[in-house]
Design a protein around this motif. Structure first.
Motif, PDB file in Angstrom:
ATOM      1  N   GLN A 198      22.640 123.104  53.782  1.00 56.32           N
ATOM      2  CA  GLN A 198      22.104 122.232  52.725  1.00 56.32           C
ATOM      3  C   GLN A 198      22.639 122.753  51.394  1.00 56.32           C
ATOM      4  O   GLN A 198      22.483 123.942  51.082  1.00 56.32           O
ATOM      5  N   MET A 199      23.287 121.878  50.648  1.00 58.94           N
ATOM      6  CA  MET A 199      23.859 122.303  49.378  1.00 58.94           C
ATOM      7  C   MET A 199      23.107 121.673  48.221  1.00 58.94           C
ATOM      8  O   MET A 199      22.862 120.477  48.221  1.00 58.94           O
ATOM      9  N   VAL A 200      22.769 122.501  47.232  1.00 65.35           N
ATOM     10  CA  VAL A 200      22.091 121.987  46.036  1.00 65.35           C
ATOM     11  C   VAL A 200      22.810 122.494  44.780  1.00 65.35           C
ATOM     12  O   VAL A 200      23.651 123.381  44.852  1.00 65.35           O
ATOM     13  N   GLU A 201      22.453 121.928  43.642  1.00 64.73           N
ATOM     14  CA  GLU A 201      22.987 122.434  42.376  1.00 64.73           C
ATOM     15  C   GLU A 201      22.347 123.797  42.073  1.00 64.73           C
ATOM     16  O   GLU A 201      21.212 124.045  42.484  1.00 64.73           O
ATOM     17  N   GLU A 202      23.054 124.611  41.314  1.00 68.29           N
ATOM     18  CA  GLU A 202      22.515 125.944  41.002  1.00 68.29           C
ATOM     19  C   GLU A 202      21.127 125.877  40.373  1.00 68.29           C
ATOM     20  O   GLU A 202      20.253 126.672  40.698  1.00 68.29           O
ATOM     21  N   GLN A 203      20.931 124.910  39.489  1.00 69.30           N
ATOM     22  CA  GLN A 203      19.635 124.849  38.800  1.00 69.30           C
ATOM     23  C   GLN A 203      18.502 124.364  39.718  1.00 69.30           C
ATOM     24  O   GLN A 203      17.331 124.446  39.341  1.00 69.30           O
ATOM     25  N   ASP A 204      18.876 123.874  40.908  1.00 67.30           N
ATOM     26  CA  ASP A 204      17.835 123.381  41.817  1.00 67.30           C
ATOM     27  C   ASP A 204      17.490 124.364  42.941  1.00 67.30           C
ATOM     28  O   ASP A 204      16.740 124.017  43.868  1.00 67.30           O
ATOM     29  N   ILE A 205      18.033 125.556  42.859  1.00 69.56           N
ATOM     30  CA  ILE A 205      17.785 126.512  43.952  1.00 69.56           C
ATOM     31  C   ILE A 205      16.293 126.768  44.140  1.00 69.56           C
ATOM     32  O   ILE A 205      15.751 126.598  45.233  1.00 69.56           O
TER      33      ILE A 205
END
Lengths: 411, 411
Positions: free
Chosen positions: B146-153
């Motif tokens: 699952q890949m997310v944006e850095e700010q959404d970790i």
């Protein structure tokens, strides 16, 4: 056989001049090139150039200007003719162990109706361990290791076997398996074959393409003289390259590594078998070492290898005091790789005494001494002197005096 | 800020003498140590000694006499203090990609009730690719990326996540993630964390033990200056070493590799993370390169790294003609690693022009120029001269003239 006959053999040897391309230690007879090959002279200047100029001076630009990025392919293509492979099928990367994992997964995927990986009990352990690791990961429903004796391989080939994993030359005994025959028999049962060429690449005339081999691995540090821990290689027959996908999908196996795309897209050729950033310094050393092979005929290698071993055997067997050394290798030269193994109840002590007297052979537990013959730099005189030293050690009982001082630290 | 102030900074720099331990190319300002570190002077004699003496002369005996067999541990222990790890937790082996595979499998086995590997979309691609390869091998029921944006970790940490895979410093922007905070938040949700230290080991003060990190990988060829394709390292926290089993179970990870037993029995310590025969030459180079770090305080490294970048930024921002260079890195120094990234519509041409004028920075697709600051050998004068050159190139339009001659071959 007398010393004059030995010298005559060296004089008649078409490969005799190759020895001059190696830096061999003085006062040493090196019969362990089957474990670690000797240093080709060209390597010293090459490694200095790679370190000082390519790395030190040109730094990051060398990926382009010295074409580091193509090293794995370039080195692979130099290995290809040594193992009977046409272009586009060999790449240099990682270790044998890591490469076996890639190939085991590839082969199991191609043969996904089956689960058994068949190998031999006395295969080199890392080959067996890699199957065990994969089996633990995937579970026995997808991968299970079956081990048989070498002589039982043929009768064990059946429709449950997905992959036959064999080392062409046994690391202990030097027993040489018949690649053409076993590959053909396996294919008749729908089995894919992975050949481990650790003890055969550079030691004899390997013919992967001619045998219609599927996959192979091998290492750079034995007969290819690439230095300690030199990178390994992978062979994947052209016909399989489009159908497979190996799981160690690092960025160097991507079709466009420098697009930095988050989705993996495997290269459609042998490049796919790369994983991480190539080991440039070690690979450049192997690259230089392989130049020694440019004008070498592999049939000449095999002929000399057989002669060296036959002379060694004849000298041993002609000497009564060496009768406790029992040959573990096949008696027939055509059934052997490029080494002779003998068992002896004092094998370890004899091996250490030999090393102390300047003859480097090696010991394999529990009771085996191995003598490796590397046609590029082993001379017939080496063979003569090695047997003379061995005779002196055994006759004098020198090895018995030594045994109490020896630390058991064997590699 | 004027040139005198710059010179004063160099004079006051407690690390200034370290530069003398490196062989830096003449007429070059090297701001790409975040891609390939410079050559430590000690390496040249070391590699010559390893090749000529250890390999060439001592040959197979060197496994014992030069202790090649312990190189992976020895090098690992030299890396440990640089990344805040106590003894017995770091080993040098293989590449980051291969090591990630070992750790991903280990972590997923420890957290076998869960299947998700969470990472960031702009993580270095090989990290994502290795998860994709494992996911293809095991199937989505056992592993999914699952890949997310850095700010959404942070908001993505939940009980479905087995493993959080993060690169501490973003390879493009230099954005620095908060290891202590993210590790703690992940642990609160029962998530294991793998930290990729490619752009942080040697660049800042990493504190794996203090952050109670689970696993980490990193490479030897960036800030550790181990040379192109230098071997990588693995960190496994002591508390996990007994419970896990990694699938790349080569012979060097066996509890008794030289017993040549056909059954794999993993070493019960960090040795288990080895796989095949270690790359002795490359690893010896890294071994020598790491001696530079013996008397280095990582807090001094971080302080200088921040200062270098701040001075660079100040000089850029104080120069009107460079206003088209848009900072992609965080504005606050404490949120950055040891690099600055700028976007520019002509980034590639500017980067090539800089290299032609002796300032080595690098380009990352599609439009980013990266400048790396390596506190061991980057001086404040380097920073000053780099910005001066950049200014000249942009003011003169020199980069525009060059652009048509450039071959797009970037690494």
């Amino acid at each position: 056989m007398n010393f004059d006959e030995i010298i005559a053999l060296d004089k008649a040897d078409p490969l005799a001049q190759k020895r001059l391309e190696f830096d061999l230690p003085v006062n040493t007879i090196y019969l362990d090139g089957n474990s670690l090959g000797a240093l080709p002279k060209s390597v010293k200047s090459k490694v200095a150039e790679v370190v000082s100029q390519q790395w030190g001076n040109d730094l990051i630009k060398s990926w382009n200007s010295h074409n580091w990025i193509d090293l794995p392919i370039r080195v692979g293509e130099k290995i290809a003719p040594i193992i009977g492979a046409a272009k586009g099928q060999v790449i240099c990367c990682d270790s044998i162990s890591v490469n076996l994992f890639k190939l085991l997964c590839s082969a199991l995927t191609l043969n996904s109706e089956r689960t058994v990986v068949l190998s031999t009990k006395d295969n080199f352990p890392t080959d067996l361990y890699m199957v065990q690791g994969l089996s633990d990961l995937l579970g026995p429903d997808l991968c299970q290791l079956q081990m048989v004796e070498e002589q039982d391989i043929e009768q064990s080939l059946n429709e449950s076997v997905a992959v036959l994993l064999l080392t062409q030359v046994n690391f202990r005994t030097g027993n040489l398996l018949d690649m053409a025959k076993l590959t053909k028999l396996a294919h008749e049962k729908g089995i894919l074959v992975i050949w481990d060429l650790a003890h055969s690449a550079g030691a004899l005339s390997v013919e992967l393409d001619k045998c219609e081999a599927d996959f192979a691995v091998g290492c750079g540090y034995k007969y290819l003289n690439g230095g300690p821990g030199s990178p390994a290689f992978v062979y994947v027959a052209k016909r399989h390259q489009y159908a497979i996908k190996q799981p160690l999908s690092g960025w160097m196996g991507h079709s466009k590594p420098f697009a930095f795309n988050p989705e993996y897209q495997a290269a459609s050729n042998i490049n796919q078998f790369q994983c991480g950033t190539p080991s440039v310094i070690s690979m450049s050393v192997l690259d230089a070492a392989l130049d020694v092979w440019q004008d070498v005929d592999m049939l000449q290698i095999r002929t000399k290898s057989v002669e060296l071993a036959e002379v060694f055997l004849q000298l041993i067997q002609g000497n009564e005091c060496l009768h406790d050394l029992l040959l573990c290798s096949p008696k027939l030269a055509e059934q052997r790789g490029s080494q002779l193994a003998f068992s002896h109840h004092d094998a370890f002590a004899i091996c250490q005494a030999l090393i102390e007297k300047g003859v480097v052979a090696d010991f394999r537990a529990p009771n085996i001494i191995r003598f490796g013959f590397t046609p590029l730099y082993t001379s017939f005189e080496d063979v003569w002197r090695a047997v003379t030293t061995l005779t002196n050690i055994v006759e004098s009982g020198f090895y018995k005096e030594q045994r109490f001082n020896i630390t058991l630290k064997v590699t």
